[in-house]
Write an enzyme that holds these catalytic residues in place. Structure first.
Site, PDB file in Angstrom:
ATOM      1  N   SER A 274       0.832  -1.204   0.000  1.00  0.00           N
ATOM      2  CA  SER A 274       0.000   0.000   0.000  1.00  0.00           C
ATOM      3  C   SER A 274       0.869   1.257   0.000  1.00  0.00           C
ATOM      4  CB  SER A 274      -0.960  -0.044   1.185  1.00  0.00           C
ATOM      5  OG  SER A 274      -1.951   0.956   1.086  1.00  0.00           O
TER       6      SER A 274
ATOM      7  N   ASP B  62     -10.095  -3.392  -5.452  1.00  0.00           N
ATOM      8  CA  ASP B  62      -9.216  -2.415  -4.813  1.00  0.00           C
ATOM      9  C   ASP B  62      -9.122  -1.183  -5.711  1.00  0.00           C
ATOM     10  OD1 ASP B  62      -7.211  -1.002  -3.519  1.00  0.00           O
ATOM     11  OD2 ASP B  62      -5.641  -2.488  -3.872  1.00  0.00           O
TER      12      ASP B  62
ATOM     13  N   HIS C   5      -8.251  -4.517  -0.912  1.00  0.00           N
ATOM     14  CA  HIS C   5      -7.093  -3.788  -0.417  1.00  0.00           C
ATOM     15  C   HIS C   5      -6.776  -4.159   1.032  1.00  0.00           C
ATOM     16  CE1 HIS C   5      -4.062  -0.693  -0.639  1.00  0.00           C
ATOM     17  NE2 HIS C   5      -4.352  -0.398   0.614  1.00  0.00           N
TER      18      HIS C   5
END
Length: 408
Positions: free
Chosen positions: A191, A348, A378
Protein backbone atom coordinates in the site's frame (compact mmCIF):
# COMPACT_ATOMS: atom_id res chain seq x y z
CA UNK A 1 -39.92 -8.80 29.03
CA UNK A 2 -41.69 -7.75 25.85
CA UNK A 3 -40.07 -4.31 25.93
CA UNK A 4 -36.64 -5.89 26.41
CA UNK A 5 -37.22 -8.13 23.42
CA UNK A 6 -38.25 -5.13 21.33
CA UNK A 7 -35.08 -3.29 22.31
CA UNK A 8 -32.95 -6.32 21.44
CA UNK A 9 -34.65 -6.72 18.06
CA UNK A 10 -34.32 -3.00 17.33
CA UNK A 11 -30.62 -2.98 18.22
CA UNK A 12 -30.04 -6.10 16.13
CA UNK A 13 -31.74 -4.56 13.11
CA UNK A 14 -29.77 -1.34 13.60
CA UNK A 15 -26.48 -3.25 13.86
CA UNK A 16 -27.30 -5.32 10.78
CA UNK A 17 -28.16 -2.14 8.87
CA UNK A 18 -24.82 -0.59 9.84
CA UNK A 19 -22.79 -3.70 9.10
CA UNK A 20 -24.38 -4.78 5.83
CA UNK A 21 -23.12 -3.30 2.59
CA UNK A 22 -23.58 -4.78 -0.89
CA UNK A 23 -20.37 -6.40 -2.08
CA UNK A 24 -19.29 -8.05 -5.34
CA UNK A 25 -20.07 -11.76 -5.29
CA UNK A 26 -16.47 -12.60 -6.20
CA UNK A 27 -14.91 -10.94 -3.17
CA UNK A 28 -13.33 -13.15 -0.50
CA UNK A 29 -15.52 -14.00 2.52
CA UNK A 30 -17.92 -11.02 2.22
CA UNK A 31 -19.58 -11.25 5.64
CA UNK A 32 -16.23 -11.32 7.38
CA UNK A 33 -15.18 -8.29 5.35
CA UNK A 34 -18.40 -6.49 6.30
CA UNK A 35 -17.62 -7.00 9.97
CA UNK A 36 -14.06 -5.76 9.52
CA UNK A 37 -15.26 -2.76 7.55
CA UNK A 38 -17.97 -1.89 10.11
CA UNK A 39 -15.32 -1.83 12.83
CA UNK A 40 -13.03 0.35 10.72
CA UNK A 41 -15.88 2.72 9.81
CA UNK A 42 -16.94 2.96 13.43
CA UNK A 43 -13.46 4.06 14.49
CA UNK A 44 -13.37 6.56 11.62
CA UNK A 45 -16.66 8.05 12.81
CA UNK A 46 -15.30 8.36 16.35
CA UNK A 47 -12.17 10.00 14.97
CA UNK A 48 -14.21 12.47 12.93
CA UNK A 49 -16.28 13.30 16.01
CA UNK A 50 -13.17 13.83 18.14
CA UNK A 51 -11.71 16.00 15.38
CA UNK A 52 -14.84 18.16 15.07
CA UNK A 53 -14.90 18.66 18.87
CA UNK A 54 -11.26 19.68 18.85
CA UNK A 55 -10.25 16.74 21.05
CA UNK A 56 -7.81 15.04 18.70
CA UNK A 57 -6.82 14.76 15.06
CA UNK A 58 -8.99 12.12 13.37
CA UNK A 59 -5.92 10.29 12.04
CA UNK A 60 -4.50 10.00 15.56
CA UNK A 61 -7.71 8.37 16.78
CA UNK A 62 -7.65 5.90 13.90
CA UNK A 63 -3.99 5.06 14.44
CA UNK A 64 -4.58 4.60 18.17
CA UNK A 65 -7.21 1.98 17.37
CA UNK A 66 -4.93 0.28 14.83
CA UNK A 67 -1.91 0.08 17.13
CA UNK A 68 -3.21 0.00 20.71
CA UNK A 69 -3.88 -3.73 20.99
CA UNK A 70 -1.24 -4.87 18.53
CA UNK A 71 2.09 -3.30 19.50
CA UNK A 72 4.68 -5.96 20.25
CA UNK A 73 8.06 -5.78 21.92
CA UNK A 74 11.06 -7.19 19.98
CA UNK A 75 10.65 -10.81 21.05
CA UNK A 76 13.01 -13.40 19.60
CA UNK A 77 12.00 -16.99 18.87
CA UNK A 78 13.88 -20.22 18.31
CA UNK A 79 14.44 -19.46 14.62
CA UNK A 80 14.48 -15.65 14.50
CA UNK A 81 16.40 -13.06 16.49
CA UNK A 82 14.47 -9.77 16.74
CA UNK A 83 15.99 -6.42 17.71
CA UNK A 84 14.97 -2.76 17.54
CA UNK A 85 17.68 -0.36 16.45
CA UNK A 86 18.29 2.89 14.57
CA UNK A 87 19.66 3.28 11.03
CA UNK A 88 20.83 6.85 10.33
CA UNK A 89 18.26 8.30 12.71
CA UNK A 90 15.42 6.02 11.52
CA UNK A 91 13.78 3.45 13.78
CA UNK A 92 13.88 -0.10 12.38
CA UNK A 93 13.08 -3.59 13.60
CA UNK A 94 15.51 -6.28 12.41
CA UNK A 95 14.52 -9.95 12.08
CA UNK A 96 17.52 -12.27 11.68
CA UNK A 97 17.08 -15.93 10.83
CA UNK A 98 19.36 -17.99 13.07
CA UNK A 99 19.46 -21.11 10.89
CA UNK A 100 22.89 -21.92 9.49
CA UNK A 101 26.40 -20.87 10.44
CA UNK A 102 27.35 -17.31 11.44
CA UNK A 103 29.68 -17.06 8.45
CA UNK A 104 26.93 -17.93 5.95
CA UNK A 105 25.73 -14.91 3.96
CA UNK A 106 21.96 -14.54 3.94
CA UNK A 107 19.38 -12.95 1.70
CA UNK A 108 17.65 -9.81 2.91
CA UNK A 109 14.41 -7.85 2.50
CA UNK A 110 13.89 -4.22 3.48
CA UNK A 111 10.16 -4.00 4.24
CA UNK A 112 8.13 -0.78 4.45
CA UNK A 113 4.71 -1.11 6.06
CA UNK A 114 1.46 0.36 4.71
CA UNK A 115 -1.17 2.53 6.34
CA UNK A 116 -1.72 5.63 4.21
CA UNK A 117 1.56 7.18 5.43
CA UNK A 118 -0.34 7.78 8.68
CA UNK A 119 -1.21 4.45 10.31
CA UNK A 120 0.55 1.36 11.59
CA UNK A 121 4.05 0.49 12.66
CA UNK A 122 6.79 -2.05 12.11
CA UNK A 123 6.00 -3.13 15.67
CA UNK A 124 2.31 -4.06 15.31
CA UNK A 125 1.31 -7.71 15.26
CA UNK A 126 0.48 -7.98 11.54
CA UNK A 127 3.81 -6.64 10.30
CA UNK A 128 5.81 -8.31 13.05
CA UNK A 129 4.26 -11.62 11.99
CA UNK A 130 4.85 -11.01 8.27
CA UNK A 131 8.50 -10.02 8.68
CA UNK A 132 9.18 -12.81 11.15
CA UNK A 133 7.67 -15.30 8.71
CA UNK A 134 9.74 -13.93 5.83
CA UNK A 135 12.94 -14.17 7.88
CA UNK A 136 12.20 -17.74 8.88
CA UNK A 137 10.87 -19.03 5.54
CA UNK A 138 13.61 -17.37 3.49
CA UNK A 139 16.38 -17.88 6.05
CA UNK A 140 16.92 -14.15 5.64
CA UNK A 141 17.50 -10.86 7.41
CA UNK A 142 14.42 -8.64 7.23
CA UNK A 143 14.62 -4.95 8.08
CA UNK A 144 11.23 -3.39 8.83
CA UNK A 145 11.35 0.41 8.59
CA UNK A 146 9.37 2.27 11.26
CA UNK A 147 9.12 5.61 9.49
CA UNK A 148 7.44 8.66 11.03
CA UNK A 149 3.75 9.21 10.30
CA UNK A 150 1.26 11.94 9.49
CA UNK A 151 -0.06 14.15 10.96
CA UNK A 152 3.16 14.69 12.95
CA UNK A 153 5.17 14.84 9.72
CA UNK A 154 4.27 15.20 6.06
CA UNK A 155 5.91 14.55 2.69
CA UNK A 156 8.80 14.18 2.11
CA UNK A 157 9.63 13.03 5.66
CA UNK A 158 8.08 9.55 5.34
CA UNK A 159 9.99 9.09 2.09
CA UNK A 160 13.18 10.46 3.63
CA UNK A 161 12.96 8.03 6.54
CA UNK A 162 12.40 5.08 4.21
CA UNK A 163 15.27 6.14 1.97
CA UNK A 164 17.78 6.93 4.70
CA UNK A 165 17.04 3.70 6.58
CA UNK A 166 17.37 1.60 3.42
CA UNK A 167 20.49 3.37 2.19
CA UNK A 168 22.17 2.93 5.59
CA UNK A 169 21.42 -0.79 5.58
CA UNK A 170 23.01 -1.11 2.11
CA UNK A 171 26.35 0.22 3.36
CA UNK A 172 28.98 -2.54 2.95
CA UNK A 173 29.92 -2.49 6.64
CA UNK A 174 26.28 -2.77 7.76
CA UNK A 175 25.54 -5.64 5.39
CA UNK A 176 28.67 -7.36 6.68
CA UNK A 177 27.56 -6.83 10.29
CA UNK A 178 24.32 -8.69 9.58
CA UNK A 179 25.99 -11.31 7.32
CA UNK A 180 23.93 -10.27 4.30
CA UNK A 181 24.89 -11.06 0.73
CA UNK A 182 25.12 -7.62 -0.95
CA UNK A 183 23.86 -9.11 -4.21
CA UNK A 184 20.66 -10.53 -2.69
CA UNK A 185 18.71 -7.63 -1.18
CA UNK A 186 15.09 -6.77 -2.00
CA UNK A 187 13.08 -3.62 -1.25
CA UNK A 188 9.41 -4.25 -0.58
CA UNK A 189 6.25 -2.75 0.88
CA UNK A 190 2.46 -2.80 0.84
CA UNK A 191 0.00 0.00 0.00
CA UNK A 192 1.61 3.30 1.08
CA UNK A 193 4.67 1.21 1.94
CA UNK A 194 4.61 -0.01 -1.67
CA UNK A 195 4.62 3.62 -2.72
CA UNK A 196 7.66 4.29 -0.55
CA UNK A 197 9.40 1.10 -1.72
CA UNK A 198 8.92 2.10 -5.37
CA UNK A 199 10.17 5.64 -4.74
CA UNK A 200 13.14 4.36 -2.72
CA UNK A 201 14.05 1.88 -5.46
CA UNK A 202 14.03 4.65 -8.06
CA UNK A 203 16.28 6.90 -6.00
CA UNK A 204 18.67 4.06 -5.14
CA UNK A 205 19.02 3.37 -8.86
CA UNK A 206 19.98 7.01 -9.43
CA UNK A 207 22.22 7.48 -6.39
CA UNK A 208 25.82 6.97 -7.49
CA UNK A 209 26.98 6.82 -3.87
CA UNK A 210 25.08 3.56 -3.36
CA UNK A 211 27.41 0.75 -4.42
CA UNK A 212 25.10 -2.13 -3.44
CA UNK A 213 21.89 -1.93 -5.45
CA UNK A 214 18.76 -4.00 -4.66
CA UNK A 215 18.32 -7.17 -6.67
CA UNK A 216 14.51 -7.00 -6.53
CA UNK A 217 11.60 -4.74 -5.70
CA UNK A 218 8.28 -6.24 -4.65
CA UNK A 219 5.20 -4.05 -4.40
CA UNK A 220 1.98 -5.18 -2.72
CA UNK A 221 -1.16 -3.34 -3.93
CA UNK A 222 0.89 -0.11 -4.13
CA UNK A 223 -0.50 3.43 -4.36
CA UNK A 224 1.55 5.11 -7.08
CA UNK A 225 -0.19 8.24 -8.39
CA UNK A 226 -2.56 11.03 -7.35
CA UNK A 227 -3.39 12.50 -10.75
CA UNK A 228 -6.35 10.34 -11.75
CA UNK A 229 -8.89 9.26 -9.18
CA UNK A 230 -11.19 7.98 -11.92
CA UNK A 231 -9.27 5.04 -13.33
CA UNK A 232 -11.50 2.01 -13.95
CA UNK A 233 -10.54 0.52 -10.58
CA UNK A 234 -11.33 3.78 -8.77
CA UNK A 235 -14.70 3.88 -10.51
CA UNK A 236 -15.47 0.19 -10.05
CA UNK A 237 -14.39 -0.03 -6.40
CA UNK A 238 -15.30 3.42 -5.13
CA UNK A 239 -17.65 1.87 -2.53
CA UNK A 240 -15.72 -1.33 -1.80
CA UNK A 241 -14.07 -1.69 1.63
CA UNK A 242 -11.75 -1.18 3.23
CA UNK A 243 -10.18 1.58 1.14
CA UNK A 244 -12.97 3.77 -0.19
CA UNK A 245 -12.07 6.37 -2.81
CA UNK A 246 -12.65 9.45 -0.59
CA UNK A 247 -10.55 7.86 2.16
CA UNK A 248 -7.63 7.34 -0.22
CA UNK A 249 -7.82 11.00 -1.22
CA UNK A 250 -7.87 12.03 2.45
CA UNK A 251 -4.72 10.01 3.03
CA UNK A 252 -3.07 11.71 0.02
CA UNK A 253 -3.96 15.20 1.23
CA UNK A 254 -2.76 14.41 4.75
CA UNK A 255 0.52 13.01 3.41
CA UNK A 256 1.13 15.98 1.11
CA UNK A 257 -0.13 18.50 3.69
CA UNK A 258 -2.91 19.68 1.39
CA UNK A 259 -6.10 21.46 2.32
CA UNK A 260 -8.86 18.91 3.09
CA UNK A 261 -11.27 21.10 1.11
CA UNK A 262 -9.52 19.91 -2.08
CA UNK A 263 -11.17 16.49 -1.80
CA UNK A 264 -13.96 17.29 -4.27
CA UNK A 265 -11.51 18.76 -6.82
CA UNK A 266 -9.45 15.57 -6.70
CA UNK A 267 -12.54 13.36 -6.89
CA UNK A 268 -13.48 14.83 -10.27
CA UNK A 269 -9.88 15.30 -11.52
CA UNK A 270 -10.09 19.09 -11.50
CA UNK A 271 -6.43 19.18 -10.52
CA UNK A 272 -5.34 17.65 -13.84
CA UNK A 273 -7.58 19.51 -16.28
CA UNK A 274 -6.50 20.15 -19.86
CA UNK A 275 -5.88 23.87 -19.23
CA UNK A 276 -3.12 23.10 -16.70
CA UNK A 277 -0.07 22.84 -18.94
CA UNK A 278 2.30 21.87 -16.11
CA UNK A 279 0.36 18.63 -15.66
CA UNK A 280 0.36 17.50 -19.29
CA UNK A 281 3.53 15.38 -19.28
CA UNK A 282 2.67 13.64 -16.02
CA UNK A 283 -0.93 13.07 -17.09
CA UNK A 284 0.22 11.03 -20.09
CA UNK A 285 2.18 8.69 -17.82
CA UNK A 286 -1.03 7.67 -16.03
CA UNK A 287 -3.11 7.40 -19.21
CA UNK A 288 -4.97 4.20 -18.44
CA UNK A 289 -6.58 4.09 -21.89
CA UNK A 290 -3.12 3.19 -23.22
CA UNK A 291 -1.74 1.20 -20.28
CA UNK A 292 -4.61 -1.08 -19.23
CA UNK A 293 -5.90 -4.14 -21.11
CA UNK A 294 -9.39 -3.96 -22.58
CA UNK A 295 -10.64 -6.50 -20.05
CA UNK A 296 -10.13 -3.91 -17.31
CA UNK A 297 -11.27 -0.83 -19.22
CA UNK A 298 -14.75 -2.34 -19.65
CA UNK A 299 -17.36 0.41 -20.09
CA UNK A 300 -15.50 3.04 -18.08
CA UNK A 301 -14.70 6.42 -19.61
CA UNK A 302 -11.82 8.78 -18.76
CA UNK A 303 -12.73 11.75 -16.59
CA UNK A 304 -10.82 14.69 -18.06
CA UNK A 305 -11.92 18.24 -17.30
CA UNK A 306 -11.43 21.02 -19.87
CA UNK A 307 -10.92 23.61 -17.13
CA UNK A 308 -10.03 22.90 -13.54
CA UNK A 309 -8.71 24.23 -10.26
CA UNK A 310 -5.12 25.47 -10.64
CA UNK A 311 -5.00 26.30 -6.93
CA UNK A 312 -4.65 22.59 -6.07
CA UNK A 313 -1.37 22.10 -7.95
CA UNK A 314 -0.14 25.50 -6.83
CA UNK A 315 -0.66 24.70 -3.16
CA UNK A 316 0.17 20.98 -3.35
CA UNK A 317 3.03 20.78 -5.88
CA UNK A 318 4.07 17.40 -4.45
CA UNK A 319 1.23 15.87 -6.48
CA UNK A 320 3.72 16.11 -9.38
CA UNK A 321 6.76 14.99 -7.38
CA UNK A 322 8.03 11.59 -8.51
CA UNK A 323 9.09 10.79 -4.92
CA UNK A 324 5.39 10.92 -3.99
CA UNK A 325 4.06 9.45 -7.24
CA UNK A 326 6.54 6.88 -8.64
CA UNK A 327 4.25 6.04 -11.58
CA UNK A 328 5.10 9.38 -13.24
CA UNK A 329 8.85 8.66 -13.35
CA UNK A 330 10.60 9.08 -16.69
CA UNK A 331 11.32 5.92 -18.68
CA UNK A 332 15.06 6.58 -18.36
CA UNK A 333 14.67 6.04 -14.61
CA UNK A 334 12.45 2.99 -14.96
CA UNK A 335 15.09 1.33 -17.16
CA UNK A 336 17.47 1.31 -14.19
CA UNK A 337 15.16 -0.60 -11.85
CA UNK A 338 15.57 -4.22 -10.74
CA UNK A 339 13.35 -7.20 -11.43
CA UNK A 340 9.91 -6.45 -10.02
CA UNK A 341 6.94 -8.21 -8.43
CA UNK A 342 3.59 -6.39 -8.37
CA UNK A 343 0.59 -7.81 -6.50
CA UNK A 344 -2.85 -6.38 -7.26
CA UNK A 345 -6.40 -7.12 -6.15
CA UNK A 346 -9.53 -6.91 -8.27
CA UNK A 347 -11.63 -5.23 -5.57
CA UNK A 348 -9.22 -2.41 -4.81
CA UNK A 349 -9.24 1.21 -5.94
CA UNK A 350 -5.46 0.93 -6.35
CA UNK A 351 -5.59 -2.05 -8.72
CA UNK A 352 -4.84 0.05 -11.80
CA UNK A 353 -1.95 1.93 -10.16
CA UNK A 354 -0.09 -1.36 -9.83
CA UNK A 355 -1.06 -2.65 -13.27
CA UNK A 356 -0.05 0.59 -15.00
CA UNK A 357 3.30 0.58 -13.22
CA UNK A 358 3.91 -3.04 -14.19
CA UNK A 359 3.12 -2.14 -17.80
CA UNK A 360 5.41 0.91 -17.82
CA UNK A 361 8.22 -1.18 -16.32
CA UNK A 362 7.75 -3.84 -19.00
CA UNK A 363 7.86 -1.15 -21.68
CA UNK A 364 11.15 0.00 -20.15
CA UNK A 365 12.56 -3.52 -20.49
CA UNK A 366 12.26 -4.60 -16.84
CA UNK A 367 11.34 -8.18 -16.01
CA UNK A 368 8.01 -8.05 -14.14
CA UNK A 369 5.86 -10.64 -12.39
CA UNK A 370 2.26 -9.45 -12.02
CA UNK A 371 0.29 -11.47 -9.46
CA UNK A 372 -3.44 -10.64 -9.55
CA UNK A 373 -6.18 -11.87 -7.17
CA UNK A 374 -9.73 -11.85 -8.48
CA UNK A 375 -11.17 -12.24 -4.96
CA UNK A 376 -8.72 -9.86 -3.31
CA UNK A 377 -9.40 -6.52 -1.63
CA UNK A 378 -7.09 -3.79 -0.42
CA UNK A 379 -5.04 -4.77 2.61
CA UNK A 380 -5.96 -8.44 2.40
CA UNK A 381 -2.42 -9.75 2.93
CA UNK A 382 -2.13 -8.40 6.47
CA UNK A 383 -5.52 -9.94 7.27
CA UNK A 384 -4.23 -13.46 6.70
CA UNK A 385 -3.49 -13.89 10.41
CA UNK A 386 -5.47 -13.95 13.66
CA UNK A 387 -8.14 -12.75 14.27
CA UNK A 388 -9.30 -12.38 10.65
CA UNK A 389 -7.76 -15.28 8.71
CA UNK A 390 -9.02 -14.26 5.27
CA UNK A 391 -8.24 -17.08 2.85
CA UNK A 392 -7.09 -14.62 0.18
CA UNK A 393 -4.78 -13.05 2.77
CA UNK A 394 -3.17 -16.41 3.46
CA UNK A 395 -2.75 -17.09 -0.28
CA UNK A 396 -1.28 -13.68 -1.09
CA UNK A 397 1.24 -13.94 1.74
CA UNK A 398 2.23 -17.46 0.75
CA UNK A 399 2.69 -16.60 -2.94
CA UNK A 400 4.54 -13.35 -2.21
CA UNK A 401 7.08 -15.14 0.00
CA UNK A 402 7.30 -17.98 -2.54
CA UNK A 403 8.22 -15.49 -5.28
CA UNK A 404 10.90 -13.97 -3.07
CA UNK A 405 12.26 -17.43 -2.32
CA UNK A 406 12.47 -18.27 -6.03
CA UNK A 407 13.97 -14.98 -7.18
CA UNK A 408 16.03 -13.47 -4.36
Amino acid sequence: MKSTLCVVVFCSVLAAYYIYIPLPHTISEPWKLMMLDATFRGVQHLGNLAHSLGLSHHIKVLNFAVTFFGMLSPTSSEGVRVTDTVFDGVQVRVFEATRGSDSELKRSVVYIHGGGWALGSARIQSYDYLCRKMAEDLNAVVVSVDYRLAPEVHFPEQYNDAYLGTKHFLLPEVLAKYSVDPNRVAVSGDSAGGNLAAAVSQQLALDSSVTNKPKLQSLIYPVLQALDFNTPSYQQNRDVPILYRPLMIKFWLEYLNGDPSFIHSLLVNNHTSLDLSQVATSREKVNWTLLLPSTLKKHYKPVVQATGTPKVIQEVPALLDVRAAPLIADEDVLKLLPQTYVLTCEHDVLRDDGIMYARRLEQAGIRVTHDHYEDGFHGCMIFGIWPTYFSVGIRTMHNYIKWLDQNL
